[in-house]
Design a protein around this motif. Structure first.
Motif, PDB file in Angstrom:
ATOM      1  N   ALA A 319      30.217  51.398  41.844  1.00 49.36           N
ATOM      2  CA  ALA A 319      30.149  51.131  40.407  1.00 49.36           C
ATOM      3  C   ALA A 319      30.615  52.323  39.588  1.00 49.36           C
ATOM      4  O   ALA A 319      31.219  52.164  38.521  1.00 49.36           O
ATOM      5  N   LEU A 320      30.347  53.518  40.084  1.00 51.42           N
ATOM      6  CA  LEU A 320      30.694  54.728  39.339  1.00 51.42           C
ATOM      7  C   LEU A 320      32.183  55.053  39.437  1.00 51.42           C
ATOM      8  O   LEU A 320      32.818  55.410  38.435  1.00 51.42           O
ATOM      9  N   LEU A 321      32.757  54.911  40.630  1.00 57.49           N
ATOM     10  CA  LEU A 321      34.126  55.371  40.858  1.00 57.49           C
ATOM     11  C   LEU A 321      35.139  54.251  41.041  1.00 57.49           C
ATOM     12  O   LEU A 321      36.337  54.511  41.064  1.00 57.49           O
ATOM     13  N   ASP A 322      34.673  53.019  41.233  1.00 62.24           N
ATOM     14  CA  ASP A 322      35.569  51.870  41.402  1.00 62.24           C
ATOM     15  C   ASP A 322      36.550  52.086  42.556  1.00 62.24           C
ATOM     16  O   ASP A 322      37.753  51.818  42.426  1.00 62.24           O
ATOM     17  N   VAL A 323      36.039  52.571  43.689  1.00 62.52           N
ATOM     18  CA  VAL A 323      36.898  52.761  44.862  1.00 62.52           C
ATOM     19  C   VAL A 323      37.252  51.405  45.463  1.00 62.52           C
ATOM     20  O   VAL A 323      36.603  50.390  45.206  1.00 62.52           O
ATOM     21  N   ASP A 324      38.286  51.388  46.300  1.00 60.33           N
ATOM     22  CA  ASP A 324      38.810  50.142  46.850  1.00 60.33           C
ATOM     23  C   ASP A 324      38.192  49.760  48.193  1.00 60.33           C
ATOM     24  O   ASP A 324      38.331  48.616  48.631  1.00 60.33           O
ATOM     25  N   LEU A 325      37.559  50.738  48.858  1.00 61.15           N
ATOM     26  CA  LEU A 325      37.120  50.519  50.233  1.00 61.15           C
ATOM     27  C   LEU A 325      35.983  51.468  50.556  1.00 61.15           C
ATOM     28  O   LEU A 325      35.954  52.603  50.068  1.00 61.15           O
ATOM     29  N   VAL A 326      35.041  50.997  51.384  1.00 56.21           N
ATOM     30  CA  VAL A 326      33.968  51.850  51.909  1.00 56.21           C
ATOM     31  C   VAL A 326      34.102  51.901  53.421  1.00 56.21           C
ATOM     32  O   VAL A 326      34.107  50.861  54.090  1.00 56.21           O
ATOM     33  N   LEU A 327      34.254  53.108  53.955  1.00 57.08           N
ATOM     34  CA  LEU A 327      34.323  53.320  55.396  1.00 57.08           C
ATOM     35  C   LEU A 327      33.047  53.996  55.863  1.00 57.08           C
ATOM     36  O   LEU A 327      32.574  54.950  55.228  1.00 57.08           O
ATOM     37  N   LEU A 328      32.470  53.521  56.958  1.00 57.27           N
ATOM     38  CA  LEU A 328      31.235  54.059  57.498  1.00 57.27           C
ATOM     39  C   LEU A 328      31.511  54.782  58.803  1.00 57.27           C
ATOM     40  O   LEU A 328      32.301  54.326  59.635  1.00 57.27           O
ATOM     41  N   GLY A 329      30.868  55.924  59.000  1.00 63.07           N
ATOM     42  CA  GLY A 329      31.042  56.679  60.236  1.00 63.07           C
ATOM     43  C   GLY A 329      29.809  57.482  60.560  1.00 63.07           C
ATOM     44  O   GLY A 329      28.792  57.420  59.870  1.00 63.07           O
TER      45      GLY A 329
END
Length: 390
Positions: A319-329
């Motif tokens: 919501a804050l940055l409006d990124v396109d993708l979340v990657l988990l590691g």
């Protein structure tokens, strides 16, 4: 995705890049890096890298870089002379003689990526393409003191760099990634969360002296984000968040193709956003941090709960940055990848429905638990191909 922005540089005879020049001066394994001393040469080298073993012709290099055929011929001749490029065969031409196709020689150089986690050390040796050719792991207590940690790091790096199984080719240097906060430009640690005794320790300079190699230092999550960006893990997405859940929880940000560190390398302290005002104490001194809540849930065996809390914090970030993708590691995610993807995605999907938009996709980063170490190696490799770390 093609990853991070390209570095700016001069003409073919420009000044040497600090990293590559330092590697040539300080590296114990000799390698002539004269061909890399320009922006244009880096552009050509990067196209050779992305072309893979099938290679690319000089004409295609000229078309894609905008350089003259004469400039490309000069650059590729130097790359071949330095052992960085080689012929990959010939390709039929529409007219005249067949075109010679060139390829990168991956084993012409190597970089060590070192991940100093709170309880484990991972070291990888990567060739010029970023592929891992050797790996070492060892237990580590980051709180055991600087002397002990440095000795262990030196032993593991030397085991990789000087090992009999190492392919020929220069070791360009060592990229070191560990929890922050820290000053990545000077390689000096600040009050590492949970380990304040590291405050002010000049890790970069100490390791460089001990190893006689160039050393670069960055936060673990920033290094991982760089590696994922350069490696194309985000596909066509120019902005993404990498959330690393191992012994702790942190985030790395790539915004518009550039790793976002912030002026003081403080960006990405994802694990220390407060999501419960009266929550349990965290090692950073606050209460109710998402890291403390997630770690507590995992300790109770409630992995799904940890995923839900992680999703809540990820939703705040989206919501804050409006990124396109979340990657988990990270190894905690790697132990239950489906649970974490499902839990985080469920929160993001619900928020997207309420907002009337599309949910941001959630994926597991495909690093096999080595995302940070491989990204640390890219601290050395990426600039060689004209890709700035941000």
């Amino acid at each position: 995705m093609g990853g991070v922005n390209r570095t700016k540089g001069g003409s073919d005879g420009g000044a040497a890049d600090d990293t590559s020049g330092g590697a040539a001066r300080q590296g114990r394994h000799s390698m002539r890096l004269g061909a890399l001393r320009s922006h244009n040469a880096a552009l050509v080298l990067d196209l050779l890298r992305t072309a893979g073993p099938e290679g690319i012709s000089r004409l295609e290099l000229a078309e894609r870089t905008g350089l003259t055929p004469q400039a490309v011929s000069k650059i590729t001749a130097r790359l071949r002379e330095d052992g960085l490029a080689a012929e990959a065969g010939r390709r039929a031409s529409t007219g005249g003689k067949p075109r010679t196709v060139l390829r990168l020689v991956p084993g012409a150089g190597h970089a060590v990526g070192l991940h100093l986690d709170r309880d484990e050390l991972t070291a990888v040796l990567c060739d010029l393409t970023g592929a891992v050719v050797a790996e070492r792991r060892a237990p580590l207590d980051l709180g055991a003191g600087a002397d002990t940690v440095v000795e262990r790091a030196v032993r593991e790096v030397e085991g990789l760099a000087d090992g009999s199984s190492r392919p020929p080719g220069a070791v360009l240097g060592v990229g070191v990634a560990l929890p922050g906060p820290l000053d990545h430009r000077r390689g000096v640690l600040h009050r590492v969360t949970g380990f304040p005794e590291w405050n002010g320790f000049p890790l970069r300079d100490v390791l460089a002296r001990r190893l006689s190699l160039p050393v670069l230092v960055d936060k673990d999550t920033n290094a991982a984000a760089l590696g994922l960006a350069v490696g194309g893990a985000a596909g066509a997405f120019a902005s993404f968040a990498y959330l690393h859940f191992g012994a702790g929880l942190g985030g790395g940000l790539v915004i518009g193709g550039v790793v976002h560190r912030g002026t003081r390398t403080g960006a990405g302290e994802f694990g220390h956003q407060v999501v419960q005002l009266d929550g349990p104490p965290c090692g950073c001194g606050n209460r109710g941090c998402v890291e403390a809540l997630c770690l507590a849930a995992v300790a109770r065996g409630e992995t799904a709960e940890a995923a839900r809390v992680l999703g809540t914090a990820a939703g705040n970030l989206v919501a804050l940055l409006d990124v396109d993708l979340v990657l988990l590691g990270g190894r905690t995610v790697a132990a239950s990848p489906e649970t974490f993807v499902r839990g985080v995605a469920a929160v993001l999907d619900e928020r997207a429905r309420r907002a009337g938009g599309d949910a941001v996709p959630v994926r597991v980063a495909s690093g096999g638990g080595r995302d940070v170490a491989e990204g640390a190696a890219q601290l050395l490799l990426a600039p060689l191909f004209g890709r700035a770390e941000g």
